[in-house]
Design a protein around this motif. Structure first.
Motif, short mmCIF file in Angstrom:
data_model
loop_
_atom_site.label_atom_id
_atom_site.label_comp_id
_atom_site.label_asym_id
_atom_site.label_seq_id
_atom_site.Cartn_x
_atom_site.Cartn_y
_atom_site.Cartn_z
N LEU A 102 0.83 -1.21 0.00
CA LEU A 102 0.00 0.00 0.00
C LEU A 102 0.87 1.26 0.00
CD1 LEU A 102 -2.75 -1.08 2.57
CD2 LEU A 102 -3.01 -0.86 0.10
N LEU A 103 1.95 1.21 0.74
CA LEU A 103 2.89 2.34 0.72
C LEU A 103 3.46 2.54 -0.68
CD1 LEU A 103 4.50 4.52 2.23
CD2 LEU A 103 6.21 2.76 2.79
N GLY A 104 3.79 1.42 -1.34
CA GLY A 104 4.30 1.51 -2.71
C GLY A 104 3.29 2.08 -3.68
N LEU A 105 2.01 1.75 -3.50
CA LEU A 105 0.97 2.26 -4.39
C LEU A 105 0.83 3.78 -4.29
CD1 LEU A 105 -1.75 -0.52 -3.98
CD2 LEU A 105 -0.71 0.20 -6.14
N SER A 106 1.13 4.32 -3.14
CA SER A 106 1.06 5.78 -2.99
C SER A 106 2.15 6.48 -3.79
CB SER A 106 1.17 6.17 -1.51
OG SER A 106 2.49 5.96 -1.02
#
Length: 411
Positions: A102-106
């Motif tokens: 999820l951090l990467g998707l941001s």
């Protein structure tokens, strides 16, 4: 119904009532962040991400379809990892790894990166769901297993409702990247809380250690025997993948882009989906434990049929909340009822193995349905066929459910 001796742990240590309720709460929170902040959130953000990163709906079909490869990888690895390291450890790892995705998707800049990160999230979903089934089979009394698993599955509904409030505010003030960043923080908190309670409840043992023997005992079924013995339930896993994901992925694009009803209308429907799912675990778990899992599955498929059929008639927009509510109850329950059937009919280890195979089949069918739904929209210019497929496949699954032996016969 009491499980036969072959299905029980060597030394039964089922949790007491309050601890069983705590297990349902903790598992629903951890599975809830995995699913609520995964495919469902991507569906809500898809129009904004598509516009910002310049890909088409056919491209979106490829992104979601390829992301399901992660689900396949998790399905293959889940059972052996649970046996090697213990279901509790695999579950906690999955939630932490999902938080990282999820951090990467941001921060993602291309469709390919989004596909890979969504794939990591999908992998974490199957990695978590398979050991959860084994842990419930090992630690929860058979009379409450359908209820616990259904409540666990409905956990995503709470986070869908949260999405309904978070997404409009964050999109308006900070953009779609901020949504993924906030969800990363919530998922990390769920992972930390889950780790504390799973450890306290004694679920961090390795499969071969004392107290974990039930999950690791007995021979592993050869693939050919597994298919011959469980082909009916495997087909139901496949039909679930074919029927549910097109609705989940393309609901927001259908409302916002094809019908032009705007962000507010899409968020309202997703809030209805989440709100309807809140009680699904309790109601469908009760029905399944009292009247049998085939009855529970039948109710779910009737609701799924209703959800898809209503969306095929855009002139009847006043019925769209009925469609969303039907889908919310259905999707919050069905992915729990298949594993619940296995926990009541086979040993915990065999349940783990068959659930892993079922997740593999589910992933393959999800790849096909995600791509075909996006492709059909690209060819026809409408999402009608995606929702029609949901209704037709639900009708087929309803008929197929009654080919399953009852729990009593199977046991």
């Amino acid at each position: 119904m009491s499980a036969p001796k072959s299905m029980e742990p060597r030394t039964p240590h089922w949790l007491a009532g309050p601890a069983t309720a705590l297990v349902a709460i903790i598992f629903s929170a951890m599975l809830g962040v995995l699913y609520g902040f995964g495919v469902y959130l991507f569906s809500m953000l898809l129009p904004d991400m598509k516009s910002d990163l310049a890909f088409s709906y056919t491209g979106a079909g490829w992104i979601t379809g390829l992301s399901h490869i992660g689900y396949l990888i998790g399905s293959v690895l889940a059972a052996p990892l649970a046996l090697r390291f213990g279901g509790g450890r695999v579950l906690i790892f999955s939630v932490w790894f999902s938080a990282a995705a999820l951090l990467g998707l941001s921060l993602a800049q291309t469709g390919w990166i989004i596909s890979i990160l969504l794939g990591v999230g999908r992998m974490c979903q199957s990695l978590a769901w398979v050991p959860v089934t084994g842990l419930v089979a090992e630690h929860v009394n058979p009379r409450y297993r359908s209820m616990v698993l259904a409540l666990t599955c409905s956990g995503a509904s709470y986070f869908m409702i949260m999405n309904g409030y978070l997404v409009p505010y964050l999109l308006h003030h900070h953009g779609w990247r901020s949504v993924w960043l906030v969800c990363f923080g919530i998922t990390a908190l769920a992972a930390l809380t889950g780790w504390h309670w799973v450890r306290r409840l004694g679920m961090m043992k390795r499969a071969g250690s004392a107290g974990g023997a039930a999950t690791g005992s007995g021979p592993t079924l050869p693939v050919s025997l597994l298919i011959r013995r469980h082909w009916r339930i495997l087909i139901l896993f496949a039909l679930a993948g074919l029927g549910y994901w097109p609705y989940a992925i393309y609901l927001s694009p259908y409302i916002r882009d094809e019908l032009g009803l705007g962000l507010a209308a899409a968020q309202e429907l997703w809030t209805v989906v989440g709100a309807a799912g809140l009680t699904a675990g309790l109601i469908l778990g009760f029905i399944s434990d009292r009247l049998g899992l085939r009855t529970g599955m039948s109710v779910v498929y009737v609701l799924s049929f209703t959800a898809g059929l209503v969306m095929c008639f855009p002139q009847m927009r006043w019925l769209f909340p009925l469609s969303a509510a039907s889908f919310g109850i259905s999707v919050a329950s069905i992915f729990a009822l298949h594993p619940a059937y296995l926990t009541k009919t086979v040993s915990p280890k065999e349940s783990n193995q068959v659930t892993g195979a079922g997740c593999l089949v589910l992933g393959l069918s999800s790849i096909a349905s995600s791509y075909l739904a996006g492709w059909s929209q690209g060819i026809s210019g409408t999402f009608f066929w995606a929702f029609a497929a949901t209704a037709v496949i639900a009708a087929a699954a309803l008929c197929f459910t009654w080919l399953l032996p009852s729990e009593r016969q199977a046991a």
